[in-house]
Structures are given as C-alpha cells and as structure tokens.
Design an enzyme around this catalytic site. Structure first.
Site, PDB file in Angstrom:
ATOM      1  N   HIS A 138       0.835  -1.222   0.000  1.00 54.68           N
ATOM      2  CA  HIS A 138       0.000   0.000   0.000  1.00 54.68           C
ATOM      3  C   HIS A 138       0.863   1.263   0.000  1.00 54.68           C
ATOM      4  O   HIS A 138       0.417   2.317   0.444  1.00 54.68           O
ATOM      5  CB  HIS A 138      -0.949   0.048   1.205  1.00 54.68           C
TER       6      HIS A 138
ATOM      7  N   SER B 189      14.935  22.236 -15.278  1.00 56.23           N
ATOM      8  CA  SER B 189      13.752  23.069 -15.466  1.00 56.23           C
ATOM      9  C   SER B 189      14.190  24.419 -15.999  1.00 56.23           C
ATOM     10  O   SER B 189      15.249  24.931 -15.628  1.00 56.23           O
ATOM     11  CB  SER B 189      13.036  23.243 -14.123  1.00 56.23           C
TER      12      SER B 189
ATOM     13  N   LYS C 100      16.001  22.197 -10.024  1.00 61.62           N
ATOM     14  CA  LYS C 100      15.302  20.975 -10.435  1.00 61.62           C
ATOM     15  C   LYS C 100      16.165  20.038 -11.263  1.00 61.62           C
ATOM     16  O   LYS C 100      16.925  20.456 -12.126  1.00 61.62           O
ATOM     17  CB  LYS C 100      14.054  21.333 -11.268  1.00 61.62           C
TER      18      LYS C 100
ATOM     19  N   GLU D 252       9.364   9.292 -16.473  1.00 66.37           N
ATOM     20  CA  GLU D 252       7.963   9.702 -16.692  1.00 66.37           C
ATOM     21  C   GLU D 252       7.482   9.303 -18.080  1.00 66.37           C
ATOM     22  O   GLU D 252       6.349   8.839 -18.261  1.00 66.37           O
ATOM     23  CB  GLU D 252       7.826  11.213 -16.512  1.00 66.37           C
TER      24      GLU D 252
END
Ligand code: ARG
Length: 464
Positions: free
Chosen positions: A161, A282, A288, A295
């Site tokens: 979980h 970024s 970043k 992704e």
C-alpha cells in the site's frame, strides 16, 4: 471529382482512376514503405522458387532477383520516389522493378497475391521486432542484475500500500523486476515460435493452381513451415496481436518501475540518484533535476496498449479471408514497436547509470516500525505465543513507541516487559533491519544469501 487514369497494376476493368479522397483513404504507402526490405526479401524468395519449379525461366528469375536488389538499394538510399497512386509498398516496388528490368517484372506476381505478400512482409517485420524486444529485455535484465549484485545486502523498506511494511534488500527489489522482465522474455519467445509459419503461397485466399513449393519459400525466409490453411494464412494477424499484447505487458512492467524511480528520485525519498544523462532540468527552477525519462517510459503504455486495443478492434468480427480493414494493422504497431524499443533502451540506460543511496535506503528501512513483524515472530518463537496474541502485543508496543516518538529498538526492556512480562533481552537481536532481512531465508525470500542465488541463476540463464 478529380479523375486520374486507371491503375497500371489492376486497372484493366477500370475506365477511370480513383477520386482523390479514395486515393487518400486507400493508399498505405506513406506507412507501409517501412516493409520495403521484407517485401523485397519475400519477392526474391518467391522468384527463386518459381524458377526452381519451372514456372519462371531462370533468366527471368535472375533478372527479377537482381532488379529487386537495385530497387531496395534505391529505397534505402532515399532515392526512391514513392507513389500514392500505386497504393502500397508491394505495387511501388513492382512498378519500379518494371522500369529497371522491363517485361520480366510482370511475371513476379505469378502464383501469389498481395494478400499473402502483405501477410508475409508484415510477419517478417514483426518477427524482427520480437527479436529486438528480446535483445532489449536481456540488456535491461543485465543492468538490473548488476544493480542487484552490487546491493544484494543493502537494506531498504519494503512497501505494501506504499506504506512501510518490512525491510527488504535492494538486490531483492531489483530481482523482482528481473522476474517480471524474464516472463516478458519467455512470452516473446513463445510468440515468435508460434508465429513462425509462412503465409507466402496462400495467394489471394485459396492457394494456387501453379505447382509452387511453399516449403522452399518458407525455408528461404527463415520460417519453420508454411501455414497449413490458405484462408487462415491471409487473414491471420494473431502474430501482430501477440506482439502487441506481450509489448503491452512489458510496457506495463516498465511503467511500474518507472513510477518507483520517479518516487525514489524525489527529495522526499532520495533512494536513488539518476544520472545527468537521463535527467533534465527546469527552465525556471534552477534546483530541479527531473526524471523525464522515467515519466515518459511510464506513459508509453498508453500508446502501446492503445495499439493493442485498436488492432483487436479492427480484427473483431472480420469475416474470412482478407478485408481491407486489415491494412489498419500497421501504423499503430509500428509506433508501438518503436516506442517499446525506445522505452526498453531508456530504462536500461537509467538503471545502468543510477546510484542507489545506500545510507538513505538504510535509514528509511529502519523507520516506520518496519521490524514489527520480526518482533511478533520472536514472541511466537521464544515465548510460544499464538501468532494472533503476538500480533496484538506487538501492536501495543508499536503504539507505545509511537507515543514516545521513537522506533521499536529504542524501547527499553522494562518498557517492553510492561506490555508482556516474559519478554527478554534476546528480543533486541531481531529488531535490527540487517537481522530482519538476513533471517528471511525462505525460498524466494529477501535474505542476501537467497538474492545472490537468484542473481547467479539469472546470470546463467541469460548466457544462453
Ligand atoms: N496494402 C494492403 C494491406 O496493407 C496490401 C494488401 C492489399 N490486398 C488487396 N486485396 N487489396 O493490407
């Protein structure tokens, strides 16, 4: 209505050519030109067979076989002018062959049809993709094995979980993916073995009256045998569906791992550091470092599974044998295959380059009362308590630790005994995460000794 002159390949019964819209919906050359090499290969095998069977003169067959190589080299050099009026790769190649060698080109299509031709070309193309998928999977598995071997005994939290459950080893976690991609590998091999029958010579649908030798062309094209039923041979796209379904499962696996990498590389987790080579920055936030590759891999399942659903839907309810619907089998499969190979390669690169942050993993492994099950098991073993009672007592101890803001090993013996007076000092031997993982030696368990066995087994397997 625009009118062009009737088709040079089949225009005998036509007075006029197609409307521009008809040509636009009908032509497949814009995408099926990717089958050029397979088309030439299939035609060369067919021509050689026709000559051997005395259906074609050796001279014509030789001219055809040579001419086809010329056409292919033009295509591969980017010099070929594809024509939509010629619909597809088969007729583009044949028309050019006629320009190159003249009349004998017209004899190539004896005893075959575009229906068995396209089935053959596409099968050869998909077969190459299965081989590429196998290579990509094996490379990724080797990268995972290297990670597993390096960190066979590094502790980290195991989750259910996405909540801390029990400590596991880094190696064990990596090997879980090796198992998954190993099943993908076996699916790819199964699909390849099942699909490897030649449609060539099934002709339009019924076979042919020419004395062709389908065994000869099958062998020349690396098929195990000719497909046994001509109707089935020209209308079967199971091989494409099996490729897409196994690709979908692989993409699903990739998406799960990609998701973990996205989570693990976040500042909140810091379990792994992805290399600069597989990250992006970024344009506005200088700090970043984004896991874009992960992704995008996570997202690839969308188009790959989409292609699977699309082709399944195209094939559903089609009567025997060939219907033009089946021309819709290619574009999305091409896209799915391209993206699967890209995702596999990107994942392999990321896994090879990534660094597991051993200290952060260990720190996280010990938090969240991850050894509570070890404590309960100890109560069963040392005090002979029923597991349900042990579970309850451990729950009370967890609540006590939580109340004090400490972890289980930080409780004193007296505090433990206030919950159950028979608890002894020995309990502390099971509360450490290293001990916890080392104790899980059941077959398939997370203990480093078991992990190393699995690494050795898979390394051996991948050698063959
Ligand atoms: N371009 C066609 C396809 O991809 C080739 C087969 C055409 N056969 C036919 N009878 N029109 O399916």
């Amino acid at each position: 209505m625009t009118e062009t002159k009737s088709n040079a390949m089949w225009g005998g019964r036509f007075a006029a050519g197609p409307d521009a819209i008809m040509e636009a919906i009908n032509a497949s050359i814009d995408f099926d030109k990717r089958l050029a090499r397979q088309d030439v290969e299939g035609s060369r095998a067919h021509a050689a067979m026709l000559a051997q069977q005395g259906i074609l003169s050796t001279k014509d067959a030789e001219a055809i076989r040579e001419g086809l190589l010329t056409v292919l080299s033009e295509i591969e050099a980017g010099e070929f002018k594809f024509s939509r009026a010629l619909e597809d790769i088969h007729m583009n190649v044949e028309a050019r062959l006629k320009e190159v060698i003249g009349a004998p080109a017209g004899r190539l299509h004896t005893g075959r049809s575009r229906n068995d031709q396209v089935a053959t070309d596409f099968k050869l193309w998909v077969r190459d993709q299965l081989d590429a998928a196998e290579a990509g999977l094996r490379a990724l598995m080797r990268a995972l094995l290297a990670q597993a071997e390096a960190g066979a005994d590094w502790v980290m939290p195991g989750f259910t979980h996405l909540q801390t459950a029990q400590p596991v080893t880094w190696g064990h976690h990596m090997m879980a993916y090796v198992e998954m991609f190993g099943r993908d590998l076996s699916r790819v091999r199964d699909a390849r073995a099942r699909m490897n029958e030649s449609p060539l010579g099934a002709a339009a649908l019924a076979g042919t009256s020419f004395p062709i030798d389908r065994h000869m062309t099958a062998e020349a094209l690396g098929f195990d045998r000719p497909a046994a039923n001509s109707l089935d041979a020209v209308s079967d796209r199971d091989f494409a569906l099996e490729f897409l379904s196994t690709a979908s499962i692989t993409a699903m696996h990739l998406s799960r791992f990609a998701e973990e990498l996205v989570i693990w590389s976040s500042a909140q987790f810091r379990f792994v550091t992805l290399s600069d080579r597989f990250s992006t920055g970024s344009s506005i936030m200088p700090q970043k470092k984004n896991p874009d590759a992960a992704e995008l891999i996570r997202a690839k399942i969308g188009r790959i599974f989409g292609a699977n659903v699309a082709l399944m839907t195209v094939m559903k309810g089609l009567p025997l044998a060939y219907s033009k619907d089946m021309q819709e089998d290619k574009e999305q499969l091409f896209d799915a295959a391209d993206n699967l190979m890209l995702a596999l390669a990107a994942m392999e690169g990321m896994v090879r380059d990534m660094t597991a942050n051993r200290a952060a993993l260990a720190e996280a492994a010990g938090s969240g009362f991850s050894t509570a099950t070890d404590l309960a098991d100890w109560l069963v073993r040392a005090l002979n308590l029923p597991f349900r009672d042990a579970h309850h007592i451990t729950g009370s101890l967890v609540a006590m630790a939580e109340g004090k803001g400490v972890d289980l090993p930080d409780l004193s013996l007296e505090e433990m005994q206030s919950v159950h007076d028979a608890i002894t000092d020995d309990v502390f031997t099971v509360l450490g995460v290293e001990n916890s993982v080392a104790s899980r030696t059941s077959y398939g368990g997370t203990a480093p000794v078991r992990v190393r066995e699995q690494v050795a087994r898979w390394k051996q397997d991948l050698r063959t």
